[in-house]
Motif scaffolding. Sequence first.
Motif, short mmCIF file in Angstrom:
data_model
loop_
_atom_site.label_atom_id
_atom_site.label_comp_id
_atom_site.label_asym_id
_atom_site.label_seq_id
_atom_site.Cartn_x
_atom_site.Cartn_y
_atom_site.Cartn_z
N TYR A 335 39.36 50.66 35.75
CA TYR A 335 39.50 51.33 34.96
C TYR A 335 39.96 50.67 33.59
CZ TYR A 335 39.20 53.84 39.10
OH TYR A 335 39.28 54.91 40.30
N GLU A 336 39.99 51.25 32.41
CA GLU A 336 40.44 51.23 31.69
C GLU A 336 42.29 51.89 31.87
OE1 GLU A 336 38.64 51.67 27.41
OE2 GLU A 336 36.61 51.17 28.21
N MET A 337 43.41 50.82 31.89
CA MET A 337 44.43 51.98 32.32
C MET A 337 45.28 52.43 31.51
SD MET A 337 45.01 51.37 35.70
CE MET A 337 43.63 50.75 36.67
N GLY A 338 45.65 52.32 30.33
CA GLY A 338 45.36 52.66 28.80
C GLY A 338 47.24 52.75 28.62
N SER A 339 48.12 53.05 28.11
CA SER A 339 50.24 52.87 28.15
C SER A 339 50.85 52.09 28.52
CB SER A 339 50.26 53.50 26.81
OG SER A 339 49.59 53.72 26.20
N ILE A 340 50.05 51.89 30.11
CA ILE A 340 51.09 51.14 30.56
C ILE A 340 51.53 49.19 30.36
CG2 ILE A 340 51.79 52.84 32.03
CD1 ILE A 340 49.30 51.40 34.10
N ILE A 341 49.54 49.27 30.22
CA ILE A 341 49.80 48.01 29.46
C ILE A 341 50.60 48.02 28.25
CG2 ILE A 341 47.82 46.76 28.82
CD1 ILE A 341 47.32 47.34 31.21
N TYR A 553 34.11 59.72 27.74
CA TYR A 553 34.21 60.66 27.79
C TYR A 553 35.32 61.63 26.06
CZ TYR A 553 31.68 61.04 32.63
OH TYR A 553 31.00 60.59 33.00
N ASP A 554 34.64 63.41 26.26
CA ASP A 554 35.66 63.88 25.31
C ASP A 554 36.48 64.31 26.47
OD1 ASP A 554 34.38 63.13 22.95
OD2 ASP A 554 32.86 64.27 22.67
N ASP A 555 36.66 64.98 27.24
CA ASP A 555 37.32 66.08 28.33
C ASP A 555 38.12 65.37 29.25
OD1 ASP A 555 34.98 65.63 29.50
OD2 ASP A 555 35.10 67.59 29.75
N ARG A 556 37.64 63.62 29.66
CA ARG A 556 38.04 63.80 30.48
C ARG A 556 39.13 61.58 31.13
NH1 ARG A 556 33.12 63.34 34.96
NH2 ARG A 556 32.72 65.38 34.28
N TYR A 557 39.85 61.98 31.25
CA TYR A 557 40.90 60.74 31.63
C TYR A 557 41.61 60.41 32.66
CZ TYR A 557 41.20 63.16 26.77
OH TYR A 557 41.05 63.77 25.31
N LEU A 558 42.02 59.77 32.80
CA LEU A 558 42.55 58.10 33.86
C LEU A 558 44.52 58.96 33.79
CD1 LEU A 558 42.28 55.94 35.65
CD2 LEU A 558 44.41 55.39 34.68
N HIS A 559 44.91 59.05 34.16
CA HIS A 559 46.13 59.25 33.86
C HIS A 559 47.09 58.78 34.71
CE1 HIS A 559 46.61 63.53 32.45
NE2 HIS A 559 45.66 62.99 31.70
N SER A 560 47.89 57.46 34.59
CA SER A 560 48.01 56.98 35.54
C SER A 560 50.38 56.25 34.53
CB SER A 560 48.76 55.09 34.91
OG SER A 560 48.19 55.01 33.69
N PHE A 561 51.12 55.88 36.26
CA PHE A 561 52.63 55.66 36.16
C PHE A 561 52.72 54.84 36.55
CE2 PHE A 561 55.99 59.80 34.41
CZ PHE A 561 57.02 58.52 34.67
N MET A 562 53.73 54.51 35.84
CA MET A 562 54.15 53.01 36.89
C MET A 562 55.64 52.58 36.28
SD MET A 562 55.84 50.35 35.36
CE MET A 562 56.08 49.22 33.46
N GLY A 563 56.34 52.49 36.89
CA GLY A 563 58.02 51.94 37.51
C GLY A 563 58.12 51.29 38.15
N TYR A 564 59.70 50.45 37.68
CA TYR A 564 60.00 49.98 39.44
C TYR A 564 62.17 50.25 39.32
CZ TYR A 564 60.70 47.07 35.19
OH TYR A 564 61.40 45.93 33.85
N PHE A 565 62.65 50.07 40.05
CA PHE A 565 64.21 50.47 40.32
C PHE A 565 64.57 49.29 41.53
CE2 PHE A 565 61.74 52.70 43.29
CZ PHE A 565 62.58 52.65 44.27
N PRO A 566 65.86 49.09 41.08
CA PRO A 566 67.00 49.84 40.60
C PRO A 566 66.42 48.45 39.09
CG PRO A 566 68.15 49.32 41.90
CD PRO A 566 66.42 49.38 42.62
N ALA A 567 66.58 49.41 37.61
CA ALA A 567 65.90 48.32 36.92
C ALA A 567 66.75 46.49 37.18
CB ALA A 567 65.70 49.43 35.56
#
Length: 612
Positions: A335-341, A553-567
Amino acid sequence: MSISNKRINIFVFIILFIFALIGVRLFYLQVVHGEDYRREGQDQYFYTTGDNFDRGAINFANKDGSSAVAVQMTNEYDIDIDPKTAASDLSSKITSNKTENDLQKEIYNKLANAFSKFSSETVISSTTASTTDNILVDENTFLSKINKKTSSFETLATNVNEDISNELISLKIRGLIINRKKSRVYFTKEAGSKVLGFVGYSSDASSTDRLGLYGIEKYYNDVLMKTPITNSNFFADIFSDFNSDSNKIDVSTVLSNNLQGDLNLTVDMNAEIYLHKILSDAKEKWQSERVGGIVMDINDGSIVAMDEVPGFDPNNYKKVSDISLYNNDLISGVYEMGSIIKPLTMAAALDSDNVNESTTYNDAGSLMLNGFRVSNYDKKARGPNTPIQQILSQSLNVGIAFLVEKMGNETLSKYFHGYGLGDYTGVDLPNEAHGLVANLDSNVLVDSVTAGFGQGIAVTPIQTIRALATLGNGGKLVTPHIVKSIIYDDGDTKVMAQNDPVKVFQNASTSERISKMLTIVVDDAMHVKNPKYTVAAKTGTAQMVNPENGKYYDDRYLHSFMGYFPATKPRYIIFLYQTYPKGAQYASQTLKDSFFSLVNFLINYYEIPPDR
């Protein structure tokens, strides 16, 4: 010594020798092969089917270091009725007060009571587990089957557990047939199914072998698949039919058997079940095509939980109508991952000393690069003297273009390849895909810029979480892995060694600096500051590519969320994604609740001390 005394001594010796032979034979029957004869005794009641394969167990982990059975072999039973035999028996019991139909209903009530006594709500143990819910046919179906008096075989229930089968034996119903077979039981059903896989028949039509076809079952098939050998006492076999083929031991078989055993996974059972729950909830809420997630130890690459929905129940995998559900897209999906990169681009710029936290730039909202327009998501300018923190906090594409121009194409490419993007991670699961990252080496500025904000290059989720882990673990490129150890049948234990991680960052402070920036994203931009714990995180929203024409696509998106803790001292990193969610445009809307719910669960479950 007289002749008579010699004869007496010879006679006594013969008697003692005969008793010795009898003793050895009894030892052979009762000790060496006692279990075999016990099973033969059971066979007076059970008919054993030919499907009696054997495999090692697969165990999940518990937080206290113990194991929890995820997959193992068990005895299961199919319950059938022989209408001919049943009719013959009932004919002698018909009276003026009881018709054949009455007697048939009595039989059904006895069967139903046995099933209800050990219902599916009973706590499942390793000896009573079954792959279904122990369901008996309804009364009308039973009556229809038992009245097929030209038939000698009608099925009443399949995959019934041992408790029920023993109860049915005690009823002594003439014509009742109990077929024993070996089954592979997956205790968590859909949860973790993409990791565990399942066992099925080889595609070779001439083969009757049961093989691991997906997941851990496939990757470690040679370890899990038992090779049957005959263990016997040599001296005892002298007095049995030692020439029998069944008693001949092949040395190569014995040696290969030492390489087989059980698997202990790094996957924690409770974390896996909780991840499955939040993914299922997210899919239901947003009506997504697919929702997946990985929880990984950020420092050593141990996979704590991995799942994707929709999944399947490995106990009933044949009921799946779409076999693509067997695939684990966390490993094989690209996938193209978008802004988590974007945090990877920022870290590269910091580590290469091209920017620092005080750097500002002029954000014009959009700009032309090599004939292509690059714009912020809202096409709005942030103006001169925009702090680079806002590149992450507001997810600004024009800001990424600034960072890439400062670094240059070659430097960005060096870091992105260093993160392992596009490369195989070495995860011990089958069908890992290679990424598509040719744009990194095109030496065209717009290609590098779009790669810097997660478009124009496509990678797998497992590659993504490994790359993102470098942000919090000091720049170490770890090897994601599922199996912690193998317990071999000969008693030996092999702890799976991992390769020494490669260092990506040249400055020891880079992880701390990028982690602080991502903590600001959570605290100030997402407005979900935790008073006791620092959490570093970033969202991503990317247009999906239409595989038919290669356009977005004009209306289809891949949503992603990344994170780590305790930072400040990370222990776990989380990656979540979903494809084509409905009703919201951005990942901050669709995955934020799922992410922080998982963070809170892991903090409480592992009793992680606060860092604030």
